[in-house]
Design a protein around this motif. Sequence first.
Motif, PDB file in Angstrom:
ATOM      1  N   SER B  49       0.855  -1.174   0.000  1.00 20.81           N
ATOM      2  CA  SER B  49       0.000   0.000   0.000  1.00 20.81           C
ATOM      3  C   SER B  49       0.893   1.226   0.000  1.00 20.81           C
ATOM      4  CB  SER B  49      -0.881  -0.005   1.254  1.00 20.81           C
ATOM      5  OG  SER B  49      -1.513   1.242   1.440  1.00 20.81           O
ATOM      6  N   VAL B  52      -2.994   5.667   2.223  1.00 20.17           N
ATOM      7  CA  VAL B  52      -4.212   5.228   2.910  1.00 20.17           C
ATOM      8  C   VAL B  52      -5.327   4.994   1.898  1.00 20.17           C
ATOM      9  CG1 VAL B  52      -5.981   5.931   4.569  1.00 20.17           C
ATOM     10  CG2 VAL B  52      -3.595   6.405   5.040  1.00 20.17           C
ATOM     11  N   ASN B  53      -6.119   3.954   2.155  1.00 16.22           N
ATOM     12  CA  ASN B  53      -7.274   3.584   1.325  1.00 16.22           C
ATOM     13  C   ASN B  53      -6.902   3.099  -0.073  1.00 16.22           C
ATOM     14  OD1 ASN B  53      -9.270   4.124   3.303  1.00 16.22           O
ATOM     15  ND2 ASN B  53      -9.161   6.301   2.826  1.00 16.22           N
ATOM     16  N   ASP B  54      -5.660   2.722  -0.265  1.00 16.49           N
ATOM     17  CA  ASP B  54      -5.229   2.171  -1.548  1.00 16.49           C
ATOM     18  C   ASP B  54      -4.223   1.059  -1.305  1.00 16.49           C
ATOM     19  OD1 ASP B  54      -5.150   2.148  -4.436  1.00 16.49           O
ATOM     20  OD2 ASP B  54      -3.130   2.938  -4.234  1.00 16.49           O
ATOM     21  N   SER B  67      -6.401  -4.312   4.348  1.00 15.31           N
ATOM     22  CA  SER B  67      -7.104  -3.035   4.388  1.00 15.31           C
ATOM     23  C   SER B  67      -6.098  -1.987   4.832  1.00 15.31           C
ATOM     24  CB  SER B  67      -8.289  -3.078   5.343  1.00 15.31           C
ATOM     25  OG  SER B  67      -7.854  -3.324   6.677  1.00 15.31           O
ATOM     26  N   ARG B  68      -6.368  -0.732   4.453  1.00 16.73           N
ATOM     27  CA  ARG B  68      -5.486   0.358   4.869  1.00 16.73           C
ATOM     28  C   ARG B  68      -6.371   1.566   5.177  1.00 16.73           C
ATOM     29  NH1 ARG B  68      -0.252   2.520   3.523  1.00 16.73           N
ATOM     30  NH2 ARG B  68       0.370   3.549   5.462  1.00 16.73           N
ATOM     31  N   GLU B  69      -7.032   1.480   6.309  1.00 15.98           N
ATOM     32  CA  GLU B  69      -7.949   2.553   6.721  1.00 15.98           C
ATOM     33  C   GLU B  69      -7.224   3.662   7.472  1.00 15.98           C
ATOM     34  OE1 GLU B  69     -11.047   0.649   8.888  1.00 15.98           O
ATOM     35  OE2 GLU B  69     -11.687  -0.582   7.198  1.00 15.98           O
ATOM     36  N   LYS B  70      -6.091   3.333   8.049  1.00 15.26           N
ATOM     37  CA  LYS B  70      -5.288   4.320   8.778  1.00 15.26           C
ATOM     38  C   LYS B  70      -3.841   4.238   8.306  1.00 15.26           C
ATOM     39  CE  LYS B  70      -5.968   2.734  12.880  1.00 15.26           C
ATOM     40  NZ  LYS B  70      -5.905   2.610  14.347  1.00 15.26           N
ATOM     41  N   LYS B  71      -3.145   5.339   8.369  1.00 12.09           N
ATOM     42  CA  LYS B  71      -1.755   5.371   7.918  1.00 12.09           C
ATOM     43  C   LYS B  71      -0.900   4.408   8.737  1.00 12.09           C
ATOM     44  CE  LYS B  71       1.769   8.799   6.801  1.00 12.09           C
ATOM     45  NZ  LYS B  71       2.108  10.238   6.849  1.00 12.09           N
ATOM     46  N   SER B  73      -1.654   1.575  10.208  1.00 11.82           N
ATOM     47  CA  SER B  73      -2.055   0.186  10.353  1.00 11.82           C
ATOM     48  C   SER B  73      -2.294  -0.480   9.001  1.00 11.82           C
ATOM     49  CB  SER B  73      -3.341   0.142  11.188  1.00 11.82           C
ATOM     50  OG  SER B  73      -3.793  -1.163  11.338  1.00 11.82           O
TER      51      SER B  73
END
Lengths: 112, 114
Positions: B49, B52-54, B67-71, B73
């Motif tokens: 990733s 975030v979100n990608d 998943s990458r909802e937070k920078k 994690s």
Amino acid sequence: DAKTTQPNSMESNEEEPVHLPCNHSTISGTDYIHWYRQLPSQGPEYVIHGLTSNVNNRMASLAIAEDRKSSTLILHRATLRDAAVYYCILRPTEEYGNKLVFGAGTILRVKS
Amino acid sequence: DGGITQSPKYLFRKEGQNVTLSCEQNLNHDAMYWYRQDPGQGLRLIYYSQIVNDFQKGDIAEGYSVSREKKESFPLTVTSAQKNPTAFYLCASSDQGRRNSPLHFGNGTRLTVT
């Protein structure tokens, strides 16, 4: 991805220099040469990288052949803590994605 | 100290169960990665990733999801579709803004599925 070739294993005596070779005959002009090492049951750690000129840092030196088709990682005085798997990796400069490809590496054994 | 934390260190699951591996970093890095390592072999890229979100598939993404909802994690789920899930899993991060910035690795999670 450009490929690197390393010996499966090497052995060294403590306090002596170690030269770890890497062949990368298909390297392109924009590929950087990176070295990482992995201690048992740990994640790899960055050691050094270079493009054309030889490089030194506190951990090691990197000697790059003039035609860039091979390089050598030099540990100046091996210690028991240097026993690890050493990976030589090529990394294109245009790729921010950092998709490093790790081969099997060289297992370095250090004898006391 | 800044670094990457992977938990747990050892994980045991029964075949057919999904399992999620945790990876947290406090290095403020944009890019994060998951690798798999089998005994005596090098690392193979599962997912990565850059923001975030990608995220993008690596070389062996089948049977895994992320998943990458937070920078900070980047959790990895090993699904029941993964045929050989037993392996050593390594998470890494890097500073996307600097060319050739090194990857920082966690100390891995050793997953055993029986």
